[in-house]
Every structure is written in structure tokens, then in C-alpha cells.
Design an enzyme around this catalytic site. Structure first.
Site, mmCIF file in Angstrom:
data_model
loop_
_atom_site.group_PDB
_atom_site.id
_atom_site.type_symbol
_atom_site.label_atom_id
_atom_site.label_comp_id
_atom_site.label_asym_id
_atom_site.label_seq_id
_atom_site.Cartn_x
_atom_site.Cartn_y
_atom_site.Cartn_z
ATOM 1 N N LYS A 175 0.849 -1.193 0.000
ATOM 2 C CA LYS A 175 0.000 0.000 0.000
ATOM 3 C C LYS A 175 0.885 1.243 0.000
ATOM 4 O O LYS A 175 1.993 1.203 0.529
ATOM 5 C CB LYS A 175 -0.908 0.011 1.241
ATOM 6 N N LYS A 199 -1.921 1.158 -2.855
ATOM 7 C CA LYS A 199 -1.965 0.225 -3.974
ATOM 8 C C LYS A 199 -1.614 0.895 -5.296
ATOM 9 O O LYS A 199 -1.139 0.234 -6.216
ATOM 10 C CB LYS A 199 -3.333 -0.441 -4.055
ATOM 11 N N ASP A 232 -1.471 -5.354 -5.546
ATOM 12 C CA ASP A 232 -2.921 -5.324 -5.399
ATOM 13 C C ASP A 232 -3.560 -5.577 -6.759
ATOM 14 O O ASP A 232 -2.903 -5.533 -7.798
ATOM 15 C CB ASP A 232 -3.390 -4.005 -4.794
ATOM 16 N N GLU A 233 -4.870 -5.844 -6.738
ATOM 17 C CA GLU A 233 -5.527 -6.329 -7.954
ATOM 18 C C GLU A 233 -5.491 -5.336 -9.104
ATOM 19 O O GLU A 233 -5.491 -5.725 -10.275
ATOM 20 C CB GLU A 233 -6.982 -6.718 -7.652
ATOM 21 N N HIS A 292 -6.466 -13.509 -7.598
ATOM 22 C CA HIS A 292 -7.297 -12.513 -6.924
ATOM 23 C C HIS A 292 -8.707 -12.594 -7.486
ATOM 24 O O HIS A 292 -8.903 -12.906 -8.656
ATOM 25 C CB HIS A 292 -6.718 -11.109 -7.119
ATOM 26 N N SER A 295 -7.470 -12.189 3.457
ATOM 27 C CA SER A 295 -6.948 -10.849 3.207
ATOM 28 C C SER A 295 -8.081 -9.842 3.267
ATOM 29 O O SER A 295 -9.159 -10.089 2.732
ATOM 30 C CB SER A 295 -6.275 -10.802 1.826
#
EC number: 4.1.1.39
Length: 472
Positions: free
Chosen positions: A167, A169, A195-196, A286, A371
Site C-alpha cells: 500500500k 496500492k 494489489d488487484e 485474486h 486478506s
């Protein structure tokens, strides 16, 4: 005597409602939660779903005479009430295995959740569960490697693995991003993660990120003597670009890559899983976009179906929710789909929302990833809920530590090992969690500060998508 053809429209239930039918081991079985329009009989709407998701259309057609409809059609064979919901009912439908292309999750989903969901006679429809027959499971590639091979590759046994999503992100440069990865890994984590929505943006192009992250992995491994990894997100706008990123990740020596399987699509996901299997890469999955599909309790696709589909399509990790964190997730339902990720045979269990027995044979399992809004105070519950074969992934719960990323990672590692040791000694970790963490913090200032920082943080909201048995 020649077959005759009677043109016109007839009720679906004349052909597709078969309450006497006994499903075969080779059949696909589906459970739909259905709310019909006012005045439409249950048997008619169940038969309509069976027809529209298999061989039927709105009128009789002469080409029906050119095939064996009695073999190929879907069969609505059972109707059940939904506990606590007078408007809805369950429709159970059996499909012959030959309706679906071998090894293609895309083929299955296109039929079962295709046009039928826009059918006017339905007010709402939700696919609650699918039984994939073992004969079909064996045509699918499944996870590239599975749980045991991952443990061997990473040389980590006897505990859950620890991760962290970097982060913020979005917005970091590749060099600063790599620095954050290094601090987390040297502090005691096994993995860090894109992250996604981290792909290849103007502030951080994918190739630069891959290189700085791999430098961080190698430096942390040299310092700690432990194997480390970072989930490099290869999700891209085209399959060609996705494979280029995966190939580059392999060339620089990373152990694991990542894909957003719902936004990327099952075709891309299965192809990437096959690539990872051939090239020795682990694949983290994810579930971005799942909440759009699965959160409405009356319309869409339940996450347990998306879980089964991912296991067949291929992935070594899958985000599963946390039960205790910031994201939606009923405890019993979550335990149900965790079993569907990991176990070889999962029996029907309505208390967990599992509507059918499911046999995966020798197909490897998928590691569930907890998560979303978790921190050290959640560790006892997470160890109890998820067990060893899981990844516990703390983003803000690592990077938000007042002393920095490495201290946050160290706090999580100490908390995890304290909980695992207590469990192995026969203690009830969830009940005795506060005492376990407090004792561990006496020897870890990083953990002590983490506990003080997040002692008041809770996410106490009621679950929207509750198990139907809980509505009684």
C-alpha cells in the site's frame, strides 16, 4: 413410423420437468435459487431454467427431430423451499455431461449462467452450487502445482504462510514499491503482493516493478536465509501482453505470479495456469469483481461456484475472505468454500451451503488466502479458522505499524508463531488468544506496539449474504 412435428408453443414442464429422474454419476447437477414472476408455477419456471440453459428455446422447432432431445436436455428433477424465504425456491437440474466441452470452465458457465439469467419469467435467479462430475473434473488441468508442491518450492512447513499487499496500492514509483517489498520480506513475511489493480500504469510500468521486486526478493532471501516471493500481477488488456509479462517474470527468476481471474476471464486464466504448470511458476489468484457477482443473495452466482470453477480452471492461491476482517463473509459459508478449495472429497453439507457431494479425485488443492482488514489481534481466530494450509495476508496490518514495514512484518510473524505453538500445545487459540499474544509481546516490542495500535479496530457489520439455513 416417421416422427411428427407439431409447431407452436408448449409449456416447458411438458418436456423438462422430470421429478422421477434419478441423476447419474456422470451428470452435472445445479441448484438455482429462483424467484418467479407472479403467477408462474414453480414447476414451469424450474423447467424453463432447465430448457433455456440446455436445449430449449421459446417455441418448438423442426430441427428438434434431428437429434435425441431426450438425451441432451437438462432435467428439472426436484424443487425445495428456501428456509426463511417464502418468495424463493430451489430448483435442482441435471445436465448430461456431453453438453459441455471437455476441460472448459467457459463452456459450463456459458450454459448455466448465460441467457437464462435474463429470462423475463424470472424476477431473480442465483446459481447456488454445481456438482462437477469426476469424469469432467479429470479433463481439467486444475491448479498448476497445488499445496504440497508449493510448500516444497518455498521450503515452509507446519504453519500458515504470511503475506502483505503493498500500500498505497496505486501511485508509488517502482523503486519505492520495491523498497516496501524488501522491508516486509526482511521483517519476516513469506510473500508480498501486487494489489488487484496494479498492472502497468504511467507512474509504475510493469517491467520496472518486476525488476525492483525481484531485487527485493533476492536481497531479503540473502539476509534471512528463507525463500521469499512477491505476487507479480500479470493481468493485462490482452492475452499476448499477459503472456509477455509471465515470460519476463520467469526469466528474472520470480517464484510466483498473479492473475485477476474474474476480470481477466476464465479463458485467460486457464491459459496462464497451463503456462505456470509448464514453467514452474506458482499462480496467485485474486477475485476482484466477485462482489458484483455473488453478494446479492437472490441474483448472481454464489462464491462457492466461483471457487469450484477456479480450482478447475487453475490457481495455487485464491482469496477467500477472512470472516473477521473488513470484507463480507459468513463463517460457516467461508469454511465451506475453504473445504472446496483444499479437500479431495467434500460431502453435501447444508449447514455450510454445500448442496452436493463434490469429488475432485487427485486434483491438487488451492491455498485459501485470508486478506482484507486484518491485524495481529485477528491472528488467533485466523489460525483457528484457516489452519496451516493457508496464506494470512496483512496489508495495512503490516504497513500501518508505527515503526515501519519491517516492524509490522516482525509483529505478524511473532504473533503467528505464538499462536501456532499454542495450538500445537493443545490450547484453544481463539478463546485464549489475548493471553497468547500478550505473553508473546513480552519478548517482542514490535508486537506490543502493534497490539496497542489496533486494539480498538473492529469491523462489526452484519453479513448481507447469509446462509439460507440461518434465516429459519
Amino acid at each position: 413410423m416417421a416422427k411428427t412435428y407439431n409447431a407452436g408453443v408448449k409449456e416447458y414442464r411438458e418436456t423438462y420437468w422430470m421429478p422421477e429422474y434419478e441423476p447419474k454419476d456422470s451428470d452435472f447437477l445445479a441448484c438455482f435459487k429462483v424467484i418467479p414472476q407472479d403467477g408462474v408455477p414453480r414447476e414451469e419456471i424450474a423447467a424453463a431454467v432447465a430448457a433455456e440453459s440446455s436445449t430449449g428455446t421459446w417455441t418448438t422447432v423442426w430441427t428438434d427431430l434431428l437429434t435425441d432431445l431426450d438425451y441432451y436436455k437438462g432435467r428439472a428433477y426436484k424443487i425445495e423451499d428456501v428456509p426463511g424465504d417464502d418468495a424463493a425456491f430451489y430448483a435442482f437440474i441435471a445436465y448430461p455431461i456431453d453438453l459441455f466441452e471437455e476441460g472448459s470452465v467457459v463452456s459450463v458457465m456459458t450454459s448455466l449462467v448465460g441467457n437464462v439469467f435474463g429470462f423475463k419469467a424470472l424476477r431473480a435467479c442465483r446459481l447456488e452450487d454445481i456438482r462437477f462430475p469426476l469424469a469432467y473434473v479429470m479433463t481439467c488441468g486444475g491448479p498448476p502445482h497445488g499445496i504440497q508442491v508449493e510448500r516444497d518450492k518455498m521450503d515452509k512447513y507446519g504453519r500458515p504462510m504470511l503475506g502483505c499487499t503493498i500500500k498505497p496500492k496505486l501511485g508509488l514509483s517502482a523503486k519505492n514499491y520495491g523498497r516496501a517489498v524488501y522491508e516486509c520480506l526482511r521483517g519476516g513475511l513469506d510473500f508480498t503482493k501486487d494489489d488487484e489493480n496494479v498492472t502497468s500504469q504511467p507512474f509504475m510500468r510493469w517491467r520496472d516493478r518486476f525488476l525492483f521486486c525481484q531485487d527485493a526478493i533476492e536481497k531479503a532471501q540473502a539476509e534471512t536465509g528463507e525463500r521469499k516471493g512477491h505476487y507479480l500481477n500479470c493481468t493485462a488488456g490482452t492475452p499476448e501482453e499477459m503472456y509477455e509479462r509471465a515470460e519476463f517474470a520467469k526469466e528474472i527468476g520470480t517464484p510466483i505470479i498473479m492473475h485477476d481471474y474474474l476480470t481477466g476471464g476464465f479463458t485467460a486464466n486457464t491459459g496462464l495456469a497451463n503456462y505456470c504448470r509448464k514453467n514452474g511458476l506458482l499462480l496467485h489468484i485474486h477475485r476482484a469483481m466477485h462482489g458484483v457477482i455473488d453478494r446479492n443473495p437472490h441474483h448472481g452466482i454464489h462464491f462457492r461456484v466461483l471457487t469450484k470453477a477456479l480450482r478447475l480452471s487453475g490457481g495455487d492461491h485464491l482469496h477467500s475472505g477472512t470472516v473477521v476482517g473488513k470484507l463480507e463473509g459468513d463463517r460457516e459459508a467461508t469454511l465451506g468454500w475453504i473445504d472446496l478449495m483444499r479437500d479431495s472429497f467434500i460431502p453435501e453439507d447444508r449447514s455450510r451451503g454445500i448442496m452436493f457431494d463434490q469429488d475432485f479425485g487427485a486434483m491438487p488443492g488451492v491455498m485459501p488466502v485470508a486478506s482484507g482488514g486484518i491485524h495481529v489481534w485477528h491472528m488467533p481466530a485466523l489460525v483457528s479458522i484457516f489452519g496451516d494450509d493457508s496464506v494470512l495476508q496483512f496489508g495495512g496490518g503490516t504497513l500501518g505499524h508505527p515503526w515501519g514495514n519491517a516492524a509490522g512484518a516482525a509483529a505478524n510473524r511473532v504473533a503467528l508463531e505464538a499462536c501456532v505453538q499454542a495450538r500445537n500445545e493443545g490450547k484453544e487459540v481463539e478463546k485464549e488468544g489475548k493471553e497468547i499474544l500478550t505473553n508473546a509481546a513480552k519478548h517482542s516490542p514490535e508486537l506490543k506496539i502493534a497490539m496497542e495500535t489496533w486494539k480498538e479496530i473492529k469491523f462489526e457489520f452484519d453479513t448481507v449474504d447469509k446462509l439460507d439455513v440461518k434465516h429459519k
